[in-house]
Scaffold this motif. Structure first.
Motif, PDB file in Angstrom:
ATOM      1  N   LEU A 165      35.605  37.474  36.339  1.00 19.31           N
ATOM      2  CA  LEU A 165      36.670  37.549  35.343  1.00 19.31           C
ATOM      3  C   LEU A 165      38.007  37.933  35.961  1.00 19.31           C
ATOM      4  CD1 LEU A 165      37.196  37.498  32.210  1.00 19.31           C
ATOM      5  CD2 LEU A 165      36.797  39.968  32.259  1.00 19.31           C
ATOM      6  N   ALA A 166      38.001  38.915  36.856  1.00 22.75           N
ATOM      7  CA  ALA A 166      39.263  39.445  37.380  1.00 22.75           C
ATOM      8  C   ALA A 166      40.085  38.387  38.118  1.00 22.75           C
ATOM      9  CB  ALA A 166      38.995  40.654  38.266  1.00 22.75           C
ATOM     10  N   PRO A 167      39.522  37.665  39.104  1.00 23.93           N
ATOM     11  CA  PRO A 167      40.346  36.650  39.772  1.00 23.93           C
ATOM     12  C   PRO A 167      40.788  35.534  38.836  1.00 23.93           C
ATOM     13  CG  PRO A 167      38.381  37.159  41.064  1.00 23.93           C
ATOM     14  CD  PRO A 167      38.190  37.776  39.723  1.00 23.93           C
ATOM     15  N   ALA A 168      39.909  35.153  37.897  1.00 19.90           N
ATOM     16  CA  ALA A 168      40.266  34.059  36.987  1.00 19.90           C
ATOM     17  C   ALA A 168      41.471  34.435  36.128  1.00 19.90           C
ATOM     18  CB  ALA A 168      39.076  33.714  36.101  1.00 19.90           C
ATOM     19  N   ILE A 169      41.491  35.641  35.603  1.00 17.94           N
ATOM     20  CA  ILE A 169      42.622  36.078  34.783  1.00 17.94           C
ATOM     21  C   ILE A 169      43.871  36.244  35.635  1.00 17.94           C
ATOM     22  CG2 ILE A 169      43.514  37.945  33.332  1.00 17.94           C
ATOM     23  CD1 ILE A 169      40.683  38.450  32.391  1.00 17.94           C
ATOM     24  N   ALA A 170      43.713  36.865  36.813  1.00 18.20           N
ATOM     25  CA  ALA A 170      44.871  37.127  37.667  1.00 18.20           C
ATOM     26  C   ALA A 170      45.543  35.839  38.125  1.00 18.20           C
ATOM     27  CB  ALA A 170      44.447  37.956  38.869  1.00 18.20           C
ATOM     28  N   GLN A 171      44.754  34.804  38.393  1.00 19.74           N
ATOM     29  CA  GLN A 171      45.310  33.553  38.895  1.00 19.74           C
ATOM     30  C   GLN A 171      45.568  32.533  37.790  1.00 19.74           C
ATOM     31  OE1 GLN A 171      42.501  32.236  41.873  1.00 19.74           O
ATOM     32  NE2 GLN A 171      42.648  34.155  43.044  1.00 19.74           N
ATOM     33  N   GLY A 172      45.279  32.916  36.553  1.00 15.52           N
ATOM     34  CA  GLY A 172      45.393  31.966  35.448  1.00 15.52           C
ATOM     35  C   GLY A 172      46.737  31.936  34.773  1.00 15.52           C
ATOM     36  N   GLN A 173      47.700  32.713  35.273  1.00 18.31           N
ATOM     37  CA  GLN A 173      49.031  32.752  34.680  1.00 18.31           C
ATOM     38  C   GLN A 173      50.051  32.173  35.651  1.00 18.31           C
ATOM     39  OE1 GLN A 173      49.313  33.924  31.463  1.00 18.31           O
ATOM     40  NE2 GLN A 173      47.073  34.158  31.576  1.00 18.31           N
ATOM     41  N   ASP A 174      51.118  31.583  35.105  1.00 20.03           N
ATOM     42  CA  ASP A 174      52.175  31.045  35.968  1.00 20.03           C
ATOM     43  C   ASP A 174      52.853  32.156  36.759  1.00 20.03           C
ATOM     44  OD1 ASP A 174      51.659  28.483  35.081  1.00 20.03           O
ATOM     45  OD2 ASP A 174      53.143  28.587  33.460  1.00 20.03           O
ATOM     46  N   ASP A 175      53.015  33.307  36.129  1.00 24.72           N
ATOM     47  CA  ASP A 175      53.630  34.447  36.795  1.00 24.72           C
ATOM     48  C   ASP A 175      52.526  35.366  37.316  1.00 24.72           C
ATOM     49  OD1 ASP A 175      55.897  36.293  37.433  1.00 24.72           O
ATOM     50  OD2 ASP A 175      54.831  37.568  36.007  1.00 24.72           O
ATOM     51  N   ALA A 176      52.509  35.571  38.626  1.00 24.89           N
ATOM     52  CA  ALA A 176      51.419  36.342  39.238  1.00 24.89           C
ATOM     53  C   ALA A 176      51.379  37.774  38.724  1.00 24.89           C
ATOM     54  CB  ALA A 176      51.567  36.337  40.762  1.00 24.89           C
ATOM     55  N   ALA A 177      52.555  38.402  38.568  1.00 27.85           N
ATOM     56  CA  ALA A 177      52.591  39.791  38.108  1.00 27.85           C
ATOM     57  C   ALA A 177      51.981  39.918  36.714  1.00 27.85           C
ATOM     58  CB  ALA A 177      54.020  40.316  38.117  1.00 27.85           C
ATOM     59  N   THR A 178      52.312  38.973  35.838  1.00 31.36           N
ATOM     60  CA  THR A 178      51.738  38.985  34.486  1.00 31.36           C
ATOM     61  C   THR A 178      50.231  38.795  34.532  1.00 31.36           C
ATOM     62  OG1 THR A 178      53.780  38.096  33.550  1.00 31.36           O
ATOM     63  CG2 THR A 178      51.776  37.856  32.233  1.00 31.36           C
ATOM     64  N   GLY A 179      49.774  37.902  35.384  1.00 28.94           N
ATOM     65  CA  GLY A 179      48.339  37.671  35.512  1.00 28.94           C
ATOM     66  C   GLY A 179      47.593  38.917  35.933  1.00 28.94           C
ATOM     67  N   TYR A 180      48.126  39.652  36.888  1.00 29.55           N
ATOM     68  CA  TYR A 180      47.447  40.862  37.347  1.00 29.55           C
ATOM     69  C   TYR A 180      47.519  41.970  36.306  1.00 29.55           C
ATOM     70  CZ  TYR A 180      46.245  39.189  41.986  1.00 29.55           C
ATOM     71  OH  TYR A 180      45.665  38.502  43.030  1.00 29.55           O
ATOM     72  N   ARG A 181      48.600  42.036  35.537  1.00 26.07           N
ATOM     73  CA  ARG A 181      48.654  43.036  34.462  1.00 26.07           C
ATOM     74  C   ARG A 181      47.605  42.752  33.392  1.00 26.07           C
ATOM     75  NH1 ARG A 181      54.539  42.305  35.074  1.00 26.07           N
ATOM     76  NH2 ARG A 181      55.361  44.116  36.212  1.00 26.07           N
ATOM     77  N   LEU A 182      47.476  41.480  33.002  1.00 22.03           N
ATOM     78  CA  LEU A 182      46.454  41.119  32.014  1.00 22.03           C
ATOM     79  C   LEU A 182      45.053  41.403  32.552  1.00 22.03           C
ATOM     80  CD1 LEU A 182      47.904  37.742  30.649  1.00 22.03           C
ATOM     81  CD2 LEU A 182      47.814  39.948  29.471  1.00 22.03           C
ATOM     82  N   MET A 183      44.853  41.122  33.821  1.00 24.78           N
ATOM     83  CA  MET A 183      43.557  41.403  34.438  1.00 24.78           C
ATOM     84  C   MET A 183      43.251  42.895  34.393  1.00 24.78           C
ATOM     85  SD  MET A 183      42.172  42.807  37.393  1.00 24.78           S
ATOM     86  CE  MET A 183      43.612  42.764  38.456  1.00 24.78           C
ATOM     87  N   GLY A 184      44.257  43.736  34.688  1.00 28.54           N
ATOM     88  CA  GLY A 184      44.057  45.172  34.661  1.00 28.54           C
ATOM     89  C   GLY A 184      43.631  45.661  33.287  1.00 28.54           C
ATOM     90  N   LEU A 185      44.225  45.108  32.244  1.00 26.61           N
ATOM     91  CA  LEU A 185      43.861  45.499  30.884  1.00 26.61           C
ATOM     92  C   LEU A 185      42.453  45.034  30.527  1.00 26.61           C
ATOM     93  CD1 LEU A 185      47.236  44.724  29.057  1.00 26.61           C
ATOM     94  CD2 LEU A 185      46.286  46.990  29.566  1.00 26.61           C
ATOM     95  N   ALA A 186      42.108  43.815  30.924  1.00 24.86           N
ATOM     96  CA  ALA A 186      40.770  43.301  30.613  1.00 24.86           C
ATOM     97  C   ALA A 186      39.686  44.117  31.322  1.00 24.86           C
ATOM     98  CB  ALA A 186      40.672  41.829  31.014  1.00 24.86           C
ATOM     99  N   VAL A 187      39.909  44.442  32.576  1.00 28.84           N
ATOM    100  CA  VAL A 187      38.923  45.217  33.324  1.00 28.84           C
ATOM    101  C   VAL A 187      38.839  46.636  32.779  1.00 28.84           C
ATOM    102  CG1 VAL A 187      38.371  46.171  35.594  1.00 28.84           C
ATOM    103  CG2 VAL A 187      39.115  43.796  35.388  1.00 28.84           C
TER     104      VAL A 187
END
Length: 465
Positions: free
Chosen positions: A171-193
Motif C-alpha cells: 500500500l505505501a509505495p502505491a499511494i506514495a507514487q500514485g500522485q503527480d506531486d511526490a510530496a502530496t503522495g507521501y503525505r497521503l501515504m503517511g496518513l493511510a499507514v
C-alpha cells in the motif's frame, strides 16, 4: 530458589489468540514501511545525500537501545486494574499513529534541513512504537506456561505480521507514487499507514482484555541490575546475537528493494513484486515452519531458515551480468528464496525467546519478561535500522548520486554494483556469522522441559544440567 507460581497452562481462548496476533498489524507495519521507503524518500525525493540519510534512518532507532529496556523495566513494575502491560498498549495506540504521520508531513525542505526534520519526527515515532512494542512482546510468556501454546500464540502473531507487512508494504509505495506531486503522495501515504497503526494497536489492547494475568513478583531493584542479569543469561545472549545478525540483513533487503527495482531492473514498479517475494512467504510458509519446528526442533529449523536466506541473497550478485529479459525473473526467484528463509528467522527466534523467558522465571523466581523483551525489541529495531544505514553507506561509498522527485539521474557503474553487492554479499556474510550463535544455543525442547521440572538444579553456566 522457589519460583513464582507459573503462568496457566490451559488453552488460551481463541479471541485472545487472535486479539494478541492483531497487534502485529502495528509492529509489522512500523517495522516495514520506514525500512522500505524512508531511505529512498530521503535520497530520491528530498535530495539528501546517502551518507546523511544513513544517520537519519539509524540514529533514531539507536535511541531504542536505551529506551526499550527502560520501558521494559517500567512495565515490569506497573500496577494497574488492566494488568501491567495493557496500559502501555493503550499509550502506544494514542501516540504512534500521530507521530508516524508527522514523518512525511515535512514542509517544503530539501537536503540537510529536510533530513533534520525527518530525524526528529522519526525519533518521536520510534519512541511511541517502543511504548507499545516492548510490553506487547512480553505478554506471551505471562499468558501461558505451555510451550506448545506459546508457539501457537506466536503463529497467530506471525500470521498477522505477514498480512500487515504485505498490506503496508504494498500500500505505501502505491499511494506514495500514485500522485503527480511526490510530496502530496507521501503525505497521503503517511496518513493511510497511520490508520493501519491505529487499528493494530487498539486491536491488541482490546483483544487481550480477557488474557490471563501474570502473578507479579519483584523484579530486580534497578535497570542496571536487570541488564546485568540479562547479560548472565547465556541462552538469551546467544539467541539475541543470532537474531540481531539475521535482522540486519532483513533491513538491508527492505532498504535495497526500491534501488534494485529502479536502477537494475529498470522499473520502479518492480519494487512491488520484489517486496511480495520477500514477505509473501511469511504467510505461506509459517504453518510449515511451525510444523517443522514441532518435529525437528526450533534450533534445527532456524539453521535451515538461515541457510535459505544466505543462498538466496548470495545468488543476487549475478543480476548485473544477466540480460534485461532475465534479470527481473531471476531477481524475483532469488528474493523468494530469501523470503522463505526470512519467514523462519522471524517466527522461530520469537518462539525461542518465550522459552528463555519462562526458564528465567523458573530459575530466578522473578517475573522480568519486560527487561528481556526490552533488550530484544531494542536489538530488533536497531538491527533493522542498521541494515538500512549500512546499505546507505554502501551507496555512499560506491558513488550513488542523490536526486529529487523531479529529476532523473544516471548512476555510475560503481553505484550500480554497490546497489547489488549491498543486497547480496553483505547480508550473506552476516547470516553466515549468525550460525555460530545458533549452533551454541542449547535450550532444546527436551532440555527445556527437564529444566522447568527441576529449576533449582540449573544455573545459566551449567550446560550439563
Amino acid at each position: 530458589m522457589a519460583g513464582p507460581p507459573p503462568p496457566p497452562t490451559a488453552a488460551l481462548p481463541r479471541a485472545v489468540q487472535v486479539g494478541y496476533g492483531l497487534g502485529s498489524i502495528a509492529t509489522g507495519t512500523f517495522g516495514t514501511v520506514p525500512g522500505l521507503i524512508l531511505l529512498y524518500y530521503l535520497t530520491d525525493v528530498l535530495s539528501v545525500s546517502a551518507g546523511i540519510a544513513a544517520l537519519v534512518v539509524f540514529l533514531p532507532k539507536a535511541w531504542d537501545v536505551l529506551l526499550n529496556p527502560w520501558i521494559g523495566s517500567l512495565s515490569d513494575r506497573t500496577r494497574s486494574a488492566m494488568g501491567p502491560r495493557r496500559p502501555w498498549l493503550l499509550a502506544g495506540a494514542l501516540t504512534l499513529p500521530v507521530t508516524f504521520a508527522a514523518i512525511f508531513m515535512a514542509p517544503s525542505l530539501s537536503g540537510t534541513a529536510a533530513a533534520l526534520y525527518v530525524a526528529v519526527a522519526f525519533l518521536l515515532a520510534a519512541t511511541a512504537f517502543a511504548v507499545f512494542q516492548v510490553p506487547y512482546v512480553a505478554m506471551p510468556a505471562e499468558m501461558t506456561g505451555d510451550t506448545a501454546e506459546r508457539s501457537l500464540l506466536m503463529s497467530w502473531r506471525i500470521a498477522f505480521l505477514g498480512v500487515a507487512i504485505l498490506l503496508s508494504g504494498g500500500l505505501a509505495p502505491a499511494i506514495a507514487q500514485g500522485q503527480d506531486d511526490a510530496a502530496t503522495g507521501y503525505r497521503l501515504m503517511g496518513l493511510a499507514v497511520a490508520g493501519l497503526l491505529l487499528v493494530g494497536t487498539l486491536a491488541a489492547f482490546l483483544g487481550t482484555r480477557r488474557a490471563p494475568r501474570a502473578v507479579r513478583t519483584d523484579a530486580e531493584g534497578s535497570l542496571r541490575a536487570q541488564i546485568a542479569v540479562a547479560r548472565t543469561n547465556r541462552p538469551f545472549l546467544l539467541l539475541f546475537g543470532a537474531f540481531v545478525l539475521q535482522a540486519v540483513p532483513a533491513g538491508i533487503m527492505l532498504a535495497g528493494a526500491p534501488y534494485l527495482a529502479g536502477y537494475l531492473l529498470g522499473s520502479p514498479a518492480a519494487v512491488t513484486p520484489l517486496f511480495v517475494c520477500l514477505v509473501g512467504p511469511l504467510v505461506l510458509t509459517m504453518p510449515l515452519w511451525l510444523r517443522a519446528a514441532r518435529r525437528y526442533g526450533k534450533r534445527s529449523c532456524l539453521l535451515a531458515a538461515a541457510a535459505l536466506f544466505l543462498a538466496g541473497a548470495l545468488a543476487l550478485v549475478a543480476v548485473p551480468l544477466l540480460p534485461p529479459t532475465l534479470a527481473a525473473p531471476y531477481s524475483f526467484a532469488c528474493v523468494a528464496v530469501v523470503g522463505v528463509g526470512y519467514a523462519g528467522t522471524q517466527m522461530l527466534p520469537f518462539a525461542m525467546l518465550t522459552d528463555v523467558i519462562a526458564l528465567d522465571a523458573a530459575v530466578s523466581g522473578k517475573r522480568r519478561a519486560g527487561i528481556f523483551t526490552g533488550l530484544w525489541t531494542a536489538g530488533e529495531t536497531l538491527a533493522m535500522a542498521a541494515g538500512a544505514g549500512a546499505y546507505a553507506l554502501v551507496l555512499e561509498f560506491s558513488g550513488f548520486i542523490p536526486s529529487d522527485a523531479t529529476s532523473d539521474v544516471a548512476q555510475p557503474a560503481g553505484a550500480l554494483w554497490g546497489i547489488v553487492a549491498g543486497m547480496s554479499v553483505l547480508p550473506a556474510l552476516l547470516i553466515a556469522l549468525s550460525f555460530v550463535f545458533v549452533r551454541r544455543y542449547d535450550v532444546t525442547e527436551a532440555r527445556l522441559d527437564a529444566m522447568l521440572a527441576d529449576p533449582e538444579s540449573f544455573t545459566w553456566n551449567n550446560r550439563s544440567a
